[in-house]
Design a protein around this motif. Structure first.
Motif, PDB file in Angstrom:
ATOM      1  N   GLY A  77       0.814  -1.208   0.000  1.00 51.70           N
ATOM      2  CA  GLY A  77       0.000   0.000   0.000  1.00 51.70           C
ATOM      3  C   GLY A  77       0.847   1.258   0.000  1.00 51.70           C
ATOM      4  O   GLY A  77       2.005   1.247  -0.423  1.00 51.70           O
ATOM      5  N   PRO A  78       0.308   2.370   0.511  1.00 53.33           N
ATOM      6  CA  PRO A  78       1.067   3.622   0.558  1.00 53.33           C
ATOM      7  C   PRO A  78       2.168   3.566   1.610  1.00 53.33           C
ATOM      8  O   PRO A  78       2.088   2.792   2.570  1.00 53.33           O
ATOM      9  N   GLU A  79       3.190   4.388   1.432  1.00 52.87           N
ATOM     10  CA  GLU A  79       4.263   4.472   2.426  1.00 52.87           C
ATOM     11  C   GLU A  79       3.760   5.238   3.643  1.00 52.87           C
ATOM     12  O   GLU A  79       3.316   6.377   3.524  1.00 52.87           O
ATOM     13  N   LEU A  80       3.829   4.623   4.805  1.00 54.29           N
ATOM     14  CA  LEU A  80       3.398   5.253   6.050  1.00 54.29           C
ATOM     15  C   LEU A  80       4.609   5.524   6.931  1.00 54.29           C
ATOM     16  O   LEU A  80       5.595   4.785   6.897  1.00 54.29           O
ATOM     17  N   THR A  81       4.533   6.577   7.720  1.00 51.48           N
ATOM     18  CA  THR A  81       5.646   6.935   8.607  1.00 51.48           C
ATOM     19  C   THR A  81       5.231   7.026  10.067  1.00 51.48           C
ATOM     20  O   THR A  81       6.089   7.086  10.946  1.00 51.48           O
ATOM     21  N   ARG A  82       3.912   7.038  10.331  1.00 49.83           N
ATOM     22  CA  ARG A  82       3.448   7.154  11.720  1.00 49.83           C
ATOM     23  C   ARG A  82       2.335   6.147  12.006  1.00 49.83           C
ATOM     24  O   ARG A  82       1.369   6.438  12.697  1.00 49.83           O
ATOM     25  N   ALA A  83       2.479   4.959  11.457  1.00 46.97           N
ATOM     26  CA  ALA A  83       1.482   3.909  11.686  1.00 46.97           C
ATOM     27  C   ALA A  83       1.661   3.299  13.075  1.00 46.97           C
ATOM     28  O   ALA A  83       2.740   3.369  13.672  1.00 46.97           O
ATOM     29  N   LYS A  84       0.601   2.695  13.580  1.00 42.74           N
ATOM     30  CA  LYS A  84       0.652   2.007  14.871  1.00 42.74           C
ATOM     31  C   LYS A  84       0.265   0.535  14.743  1.00 42.74           C
ATOM     32  O   LYS A  84       0.887  -0.326  15.346  1.00 42.74           O
ATOM     33  N   SER A  85      -0.775   0.272  13.968  1.00 42.04           N
ATOM     34  CA  SER A  85      -1.191  -1.120  13.803  1.00 42.04           C
ATOM     35  C   SER A  85      -2.004  -1.260  12.525  1.00 42.04           C
ATOM     36  O   SER A  85      -2.623  -0.307  12.052  1.00 42.04           O
TER      37      SER A  85
ATOM     38  N   GLN B  39     -12.634 -12.790   8.778  1.00 41.94           N
ATOM     39  CA  GLN B  39     -11.917 -13.008  10.028  1.00 41.94           C
ATOM     40  C   GLN B  39     -10.864 -11.915  10.172  1.00 41.94           C
ATOM     41  O   GLN B  39     -10.182 -11.571   9.206  1.00 41.94           O
ATOM     42  N   GLU B  40     -10.737 -11.372  11.383  1.00 40.27           N
ATOM     43  CA  GLU B  40      -9.808 -10.262  11.619  1.00 40.27           C
ATOM     44  C   GLU B  40      -8.543 -10.739  12.326  1.00 40.27           C
ATOM     45  O   GLU B  40      -8.599 -11.543  13.257  1.00 40.27           O
ATOM     46  N   ILE B  41      -7.404 -10.190  11.875  1.00 34.50           N
ATOM     47  CA  ILE B  41      -6.119 -10.445  12.525  1.00 34.50           C
ATOM     48  C   ILE B  41      -5.466  -9.103  12.845  1.00 34.50           C
ATOM     49  O   ILE B  41      -5.040  -8.392  11.927  1.00 34.50           O
ATOM     50  N   PRO B  42      -5.378  -8.700  14.103  1.00 37.32           N
ATOM     51  CA  PRO B  42      -4.648  -7.477  14.456  1.00 37.32           C
ATOM     52  C   PRO B  42      -3.145  -7.694  14.242  1.00 37.32           C
ATOM     53  O   PRO B  42      -2.605  -8.742  14.611  1.00 37.32           O
ATOM     54  N   LEU B  43      -2.483  -6.711  13.652  1.00 36.88           N
ATOM     55  CA  LEU B  43      -1.051  -6.827  13.370  1.00 36.88           C
ATOM     56  C   LEU B  43      -0.334  -5.560  13.828  1.00 36.88           C
ATOM     57  O   LEU B  43      -0.463  -4.510  13.192  1.00 36.88           O
ATOM     58  N   PRO B  44       0.416  -5.610  14.930  1.00 34.89           N
ATOM     59  CA  PRO B  44       1.208  -4.435  15.327  1.00 34.89           C
ATOM     60  C   PRO B  44       2.249  -4.134  14.247  1.00 34.89           C
ATOM     61  O   PRO B  44       2.868  -5.052  13.696  1.00 34.89           O
ATOM     62  N   VAL B  45       2.436  -2.855  13.940  1.00 32.58           N
ATOM     63  CA  VAL B  45       3.420  -2.476  12.921  1.00 32.58           C
ATOM     64  C   VAL B  45       4.262  -1.318  13.442  1.00 32.58           C
ATOM     65  O   VAL B  45       3.808  -0.527  14.275  1.00 32.58           O
ATOM     66  N   PRO B  46       5.501  -1.197  12.964  1.00 28.99           N
ATOM     67  CA  PRO B  46       6.300  -0.014  13.307  1.00 28.99           C
ATOM     68  C   PRO B  46       5.764   1.210  12.583  1.00 28.99           C
ATOM     69  O   PRO B  46       4.922   1.097  11.681  1.00 28.99           O
ATOM     70  N   GLY B  47       6.243   2.385  12.963  1.00 27.04           N
ATOM     71  CA  GLY B  47       5.754   3.615  12.344  1.00 27.04           C
ATOM     72  C   GLY B  47       5.944   3.626  10.844  1.00 27.04           C
ATOM     73  O   GLY B  47       5.053   4.019  10.085  1.00 27.04           O
TER      74      GLY B  47
ATOM     75  N   ARG C   6      -8.251  -7.456   3.273  1.00 29.49           N
ATOM     76  CA  ARG C   6      -8.368  -6.004   3.467  1.00 29.49           C
ATOM     77  C   ARG C   6      -7.393  -5.554   4.556  1.00 29.49           C
ATOM     78  O   ARG C   6      -7.162  -6.277   5.525  1.00 29.49           O
ATOM     79  N   VAL C   7      -6.888  -4.342   4.389  1.00 32.52           N
ATOM     80  CA  VAL C   7      -5.976  -3.768   5.374  1.00 32.52           C
ATOM     81  C   VAL C   7      -6.513  -2.412   5.820  1.00 32.52           C
ATOM     82  O   VAL C   7      -6.800  -1.546   4.986  1.00 32.52           O
ATOM     83  N   TYR C   8      -6.652  -2.249   7.126  1.00 30.04           N
ATOM     84  CA  TYR C   8      -7.020  -0.968   7.733  1.00 30.04           C
ATOM     85  C   TYR C   8      -5.863  -0.537   8.627  1.00 30.04           C
ATOM     86  O   TYR C   8      -5.165  -1.374   9.209  1.00 30.04           O
ATOM     87  N   VAL C   9      -5.659   0.772   8.754  1.00 27.26           N
ATOM     88  CA  VAL C   9      -4.534   1.262   9.538  1.00 27.26           C
ATOM     89  C   VAL C   9      -5.019   2.158  10.674  1.00 27.26           C
ATOM     90  O   VAL C   9      -5.964   2.932  10.518  1.00 27.26           O
ATOM     91  N   GLU C  10      -4.365   2.016  11.806  1.00 26.79           N
ATOM     92  CA  GLU C  10      -4.515   2.946  12.920  1.00 26.79           C
ATOM     93  C   GLU C  10      -3.175   3.632  13.109  1.00 26.79           C
ATOM     94  O   GLU C  10      -2.137   2.973  13.180  1.00 26.79           O
ATOM     95  N   GLY C  11      -3.184   4.955  13.170  1.00 26.97           N
ATOM     96  CA  GLY C  11      -1.938   5.692  13.293  1.00 26.97           C
ATOM     97  C   GLY C  11      -2.174   7.176  13.131  1.00 26.97           C
ATOM     98  O   GLY C  11      -3.315   7.649  13.166  1.00 26.97           O
ATOM     99  N   GLU C  12      -1.090   7.908  12.926  1.00 22.20           N
ATOM    100  CA  GLU C  12      -1.168   9.366  12.878  1.00 22.20           C
ATOM    101  C   GLU C  12      -0.855   9.945  11.508  1.00 22.20           C
ATOM    102  O   GLU C  12      -0.784  11.165  11.357  1.00 22.20           O
ATOM    103  N   ASP C  13      -0.654   9.099  10.494  1.00 19.44           N
ATOM    104  CA  ASP C  13      -0.481   9.628   9.143  1.00 19.44           C
ATOM    105  C   ASP C  13      -1.789  10.254   8.673  1.00 19.44           C
ATOM    106  O   ASP C  13      -2.867   9.670   8.880  1.00 19.44           O
ATOM    107  N   PRO C  14      -1.744  11.438   8.045  1.00 18.45           N
ATOM    108  CA  PRO C  14      -2.978  12.003   7.486  1.00 18.45           C
ATOM    109  C   PRO C  14      -3.590  11.027   6.481  1.00 18.45           C
ATOM    110  O   PRO C  14      -2.883  10.476   5.636  1.00 18.45           O
TER     111      PRO C  14
END
Length: 514
Positions: A79-87, A142-150, A177-185
């Motif tokens: 997907g897009p390059e993220l720099t402030r992702a959390k999960s 089915q959902e799988i939570p995946l912690p990710v670095p920023g 499907r991928v959903y992101v939680e984090g601080e990237d706009p």
């Protein structure tokens, strides 16, 4: 490649529809897999390809193509390059969920491992923490939570174990499907555009299936395998040479060591680079041979090729070749002289600039009124009102557009052919693109296609990022062709990738699953 840690997670819950809460959905820019199923009845629809995990359609699926049930096979979602992702919140539709009968007939993933990915200059790299789960053998999400670095860009799913199928050993995955939680706009419009690309891909494949033939002169192999011909990790001294060398394709190609395995292809790449250096739209005015001597055109694609190229070349990092797939054989394309004059474009730029100036003045006035009489925050201390209106504060979207800047890029760029419209010897495209996930900027990318007769000989892709900004590799693809059954086929693609961190020479050849 070092895996930092591994989490063994509980079986995910089963859902009729994904519920991601406040997380934002991301759409892939590409999806690749270690293999996929190929067979005769699926030649045109090709609904077993990796990208079909992203089309939201349970009637299509990625089906691995290895012997047995495919344990160890993997699919990568980029997907897009993220720099402030959390999960990441990853949702899967397990198996082939077109019908309950097909679900039971085919094998399904049981144990899967998910790994966050970043794109290194020498290829995909795992990062952060891997998660391994056992999926339930049921229809639904089915959902799988995946912690990710920023800093993260994708996820790899590897088949660890499988549920056997009643009739077939082929293991299927309908959707991911991928959903992101984090601080990237979150840029909803860019994600929508990415999903539209997936939908267009699916539609094109369905139309090809309905015709029972693409009718295109160029016939793509189902997929291409990669061979490393030369890889050089640049030392600090070698990087310094690149910093001090003017960034042109000719001068950067001069840094590639000559080897017998690609000596002839390197000579063809250098010939294309020399033409690009003369025609480049970065040159001012008529100093560009393309502006002064070539014909400005609008290409028309007579036969859709992008979808087939996208799946065939899914292992290729550079999207430049895919973007001009419909122009690689002149029997599949035609060119018309453009009716947009420079004067018309300059007038539009002037009008847009006036409108943006008025909007900027109004924005600054409102900002100053909002700040009056109160203590400013730290970002507000750094960014004045005029800077805030143009996007200085990185935690929010710019309050004004860059439409006039985009138009200026369009004036600089355009599409040109060398030679006649019916039989050009070269095609050059200069295209402006919005880049960035946290901050946005407009970049200018040029693509040169040279022709030998009706077939493309080379494709050169050149971006505008300077070396001091981290650089953007120069890509040159050298194409070799064959003929079979009245169709033209790419028998080999030799790709030169020259960047600050590394120099690589790769060769792509048609591959079939064993």
């Amino acid at each position: 490649m070092i895996l930092l840690s591994l989490i063994l997670a509980a079986a995910p819950p089963v859902l009729l529809e994904p519920d991601a809460g406040t997380a934002h959905r991301l759409h892939p820019r590409r999806v690749t897999a270690s293999s996929f199923l190929e067979n005769g009845w699926n030649k045109h629809a090709q609904n077993y390809l990796p990208l079909y995990v992203a089309d939201d359609d349970p009637a299509t699926a990625w089906v691995e193509g290895a012997k047995g049930r495919g344990e160890g096979e993997a699919i990568e979602w980029w997907g897009p390059e993220l720099t402030r992702a959390k999960s990441f919140r990853v949702f899967l539709r397990n198996g082939y969920q077109k019908t309950d009968k097909l679900y039971r007939a085919n094998a399904r993933p049981k144990g899967v491992k998910l790994e966050p990915l970043v794109q290194g200059e020498t290829g995909p790299q795992t990062t952060g923490t891997a998660v391994e789960v056992e999926l339930k053998d049921v229809l639904g999400w089915q959902e799988i939570p995946l912690p990710v670095p920023g800093k993260v860009q994708g996820v790899r799913l590897t088949l660890v174990s499988t549920y056997p199928g009643a009739s077939y050993d082929d293991t299927c995955l309908s959707d991911l499907r991928v959903y992101v939680e984090g601080e990237d706009p979150y840029k909803a419009e860019m994600e929508t555009a990415a999903f539209e690309q997936v939908r267009a891909y699916a539609y094109e494949r369905k139309m090809a299936a309905a015709r029972n033939d693409t009718q295109a002169k160029l016939e793509w192999a189902p997929r291409y395998k990669t061979e490393d011909l030369f890889i050089q990790k640049n030392t600090e001294k070698q990087q310094e040479v690149f910093y001090q060398t003017e960034r042109t394709p000719t001068k950067w190609l001069a840094q590639v060591k000559v080897k017998d395995s690609y000596k002839a292809e390197l000579a063809r790449a250098k010939a294309a680079a020399a033409l690009f250096d003369r025609a480049s739209l970065n040159l001012d005015g008529d100093k560009s041979e393309a502006r002064s001597k070539w014909v400005r055109v609008r290409p028309a694609l007579l036969r859709p090729q992008k979808a087939a190229a996208s799946s065939a070349l899914s292992s290729m990092d550079d999207p430049g070749l895919v973007r001009v797939a419909g122009l690689l054989h002149l029997a599949d394309a035609s060119f018309f002289e453009s009716d947009a004059t420079q004067a018309q474009m300059r007038a539009k730029i002037a009008s847009t600039h006036k409108a943006e100036s008025r909007a900027l003045a109004a924005c600054v006035k409102q900002c100053e009124a909002d700040r009056k009489g109160r203590t400013l925050s730290e970002p507000e201390e750094i960014c004045g009102c005029d800077e805030q209106c143009m996007g200085c504060m990185g935690d929010r979207e710019p309050e004004l557009s860059t439409r006039s800047e985009q138009l200026k890029h369009q004036l600089t760029g355009g599409e040109y052919v060398q030679g006649s419209l019916a039989q050009p010897t070269a095609f050059l495209r200069g295209l402006s693109e919005e880049n960035g996930s946290r901050e946005s900027w407009i970049s200018f990318r040029q693509t040169l296609v040279t022709y030998s007769g009706e077939k493309a000989d080379t494709v050169l892709v050149f971006g505008n990022r300077n070396a001091e900004d981290g650089g953007e590799p120069v890509f040159v693809h050298v194409l070799d062709w064959s003929e079979s059954g009245g169709k033209a086929k790419l028998s080999a693609i030799t790709t030169f990738i020259i960047g600050l961190e590394s120099v690589r020479v790769l060769r792509y050849r048609p591959a079939t699953n064993a």
